[in-house]
Write a protein that holds these residues in place. Sequence first.
Motif, short mmCIF file in Angstrom:
data_model
loop_
_atom_site.label_atom_id
_atom_site.label_comp_id
_atom_site.label_asym_id
_atom_site.label_seq_id
_atom_site.Cartn_x
_atom_site.Cartn_y
_atom_site.Cartn_z
N PHE A 86 58.17 -38.55 40.85
CA PHE A 86 58.82 -37.88 39.88
C PHE A 86 57.92 -37.24 38.93
O PHE A 86 58.08 -36.20 38.65
N VAL A 87 56.96 -38.08 38.47
CA VAL A 87 55.94 -37.62 37.59
C VAL A 87 55.02 -36.64 38.18
O VAL A 87 55.05 -35.35 37.65
N ASP A 88 54.76 -36.65 39.22
CA ASP A 88 54.07 -35.89 39.94
C ASP A 88 54.85 -34.30 40.27
O ASP A 88 54.36 -33.01 40.11
N TYR A 89 56.01 -34.44 40.59
CA TYR A 89 56.85 -33.27 40.64
C TYR A 89 57.05 -32.54 38.98
O TYR A 89 56.87 -31.38 38.98
N LEU A 90 57.30 -33.36 38.14
CA LEU A 90 57.31 -32.78 36.85
C LEU A 90 56.09 -32.27 36.19
O LEU A 90 56.15 -31.09 35.73
N ASP A 91 55.03 -32.60 36.68
CA ASP A 91 53.58 -32.15 36.37
C ASP A 91 53.53 -30.95 37.05
O ASP A 91 52.99 -30.16 36.41
N ASP A 92 54.13 -30.55 38.01
CA ASP A 92 53.79 -29.49 38.74
C ASP A 92 54.97 -28.25 38.61
O ASP A 92 54.77 -27.19 38.40
N PHE A 93 56.15 -28.98 38.03
CA PHE A 93 57.12 -27.91 37.90
C PHE A 93 57.92 -27.76 36.74
O PHE A 93 58.73 -27.01 36.16
N ALA A 94 57.71 -28.85 35.78
CA ALA A 94 58.17 -28.84 34.52
C ALA A 94 57.31 -29.62 33.31
O ALA A 94 57.94 -30.60 32.77
N PRO A 95 56.11 -29.01 33.38
CA PRO A 95 55.19 -30.05 32.57
C PRO A 95 55.39 -29.96 31.02
O PRO A 95 56.03 -28.88 30.68
N VAL A 96 55.08 -31.04 30.31
CA VAL A 96 55.18 -30.98 28.84
C VAL A 96 53.96 -31.52 28.40
O VAL A 96 53.36 -32.33 28.89
N PHE A 97 53.40 -30.74 27.58
CA PHE A 97 51.97 -30.96 26.99
C PHE A 97 52.00 -31.39 25.71
O PHE A 97 52.94 -30.95 24.75
N HIS A 98 51.40 -32.74 25.35
CA HIS A 98 51.11 -33.13 24.10
C HIS A 98 49.82 -32.99 23.41
O HIS A 98 48.89 -33.45 23.96
N LEU A 105 44.50 -31.97 24.42
CA LEU A 105 45.62 -32.53 25.13
C LEU A 105 45.45 -33.87 24.97
O LEU A 105 44.43 -34.77 25.19
N LEU A 106 46.57 -34.57 24.79
CA LEU A 106 46.61 -36.21 24.69
C LEU A 106 47.04 -36.91 25.95
O LEU A 106 46.63 -37.77 26.19
N ASP A 107 47.62 -36.09 26.90
CA ASP A 107 48.01 -36.80 28.01
C ASP A 107 48.19 -35.92 29.03
O ASP A 107 49.15 -34.82 28.92
N GLU A 108 47.62 -35.78 30.30
CA GLU A 108 47.61 -34.93 31.45
C GLU A 108 48.78 -34.92 32.18
O GLU A 108 48.91 -34.07 33.06
N HIS A 109 49.68 -35.94 32.03
CA HIS A 109 50.80 -36.12 32.91
C HIS A 109 52.09 -36.11 31.86
O HIS A 109 51.99 -36.73 30.87
N THR A 110 53.00 -35.49 32.71
CA THR A 110 54.38 -35.48 31.81
C THR A 110 54.86 -36.88 31.88
O THR A 110 55.14 -37.40 33.07
N SER A 111 55.35 -37.15 30.86
CA SER A 111 55.95 -38.60 30.74
C SER A 111 57.47 -38.51 31.04
O SER A 111 58.13 -37.54 30.59
N PRO A 112 57.83 -39.09 32.20
CA PRO A 112 59.41 -38.99 32.64
C PRO A 112 60.16 -39.52 31.32
O PRO A 112 61.37 -39.00 31.45
N TYR A 113 59.74 -40.28 30.36
CA TYR A 113 60.63 -40.82 29.27
C TYR A 113 60.90 -39.69 28.46
O TYR A 113 61.87 -39.58 28.02
N SER A 114 59.62 -39.08 27.77
CA SER A 114 59.68 -38.12 27.08
C SER A 114 60.32 -36.83 27.50
O SER A 114 61.10 -36.32 26.76
N TRP A 115 60.22 -36.69 28.67
CA TRP A 115 60.81 -35.45 29.53
C TRP A 115 62.50 -35.59 29.45
O TRP A 115 63.49 -34.92 28.97
N GLU A 131 66.59 -34.73 42.42
CA GLU A 131 66.90 -34.53 43.82
C GLU A 131 65.44 -33.42 44.21
O GLU A 131 65.02 -33.60 45.53
N ALA A 132 65.05 -32.55 43.40
CA ALA A 132 63.86 -31.40 43.73
C ALA A 132 62.82 -32.44 44.07
O ALA A 132 61.75 -32.23 44.97
N ALA A 133 62.42 -33.60 43.09
CA ALA A 133 61.26 -34.40 43.35
C ALA A 133 61.36 -34.98 44.77
O ALA A 133 60.20 -35.20 45.49
#
Length: 148
Positions: A86-98, A105-115, A131-133
């Motif tokens: 799920f994180v890999d999918y979010l990183d590729d298709f719905a990134p959230v940058f902190h 950049l504080l975190d290179e991966h999208t947190s599924p919790y904050s997303w 479903e897309a992931a």
Amino acid sequence: MKATQKPPTTAPVTPADLLRMAALYLRRHGWHQGTYYNALFPADHPTPPACAAGAIGIACAGHRVEHFSQLDGDTLADYLAALAAFVDYLDDFAPVFHIDEDGYLLDEHTSPYSWNDDPARTAEQVVTALEAAADEWDRLHVQGGENR
């Protein structure tokens, strides 16, 4: 395999299967933000509205899980694999940058919790992303109906 052994009758459950189960859970029982499960439901309620990570936990364990540390070894491995997909999918298709106040950049991966907890997020976006992931995991790992 010896002739007296019975061949396995089920295929292994993949991260994609678990992500689809989590999406189905959210469609059936509702989505929640802020915590794994909606606190308006008592702790013994078997199917409370859940966040994305909570729904993945239920898909893996078959019951409500307050924290992934409560999972046994194999179930924990399944949970972490599904959450990673799920994180890999979010990183590729719905990134959230902190970004911190200095522009780093504080975190290179999208947190599924904050997303999941973004105030602008909708239940349909979460279900669709799960479903897309799953589809993306299948695209990368399954060839001709067989796991790669």
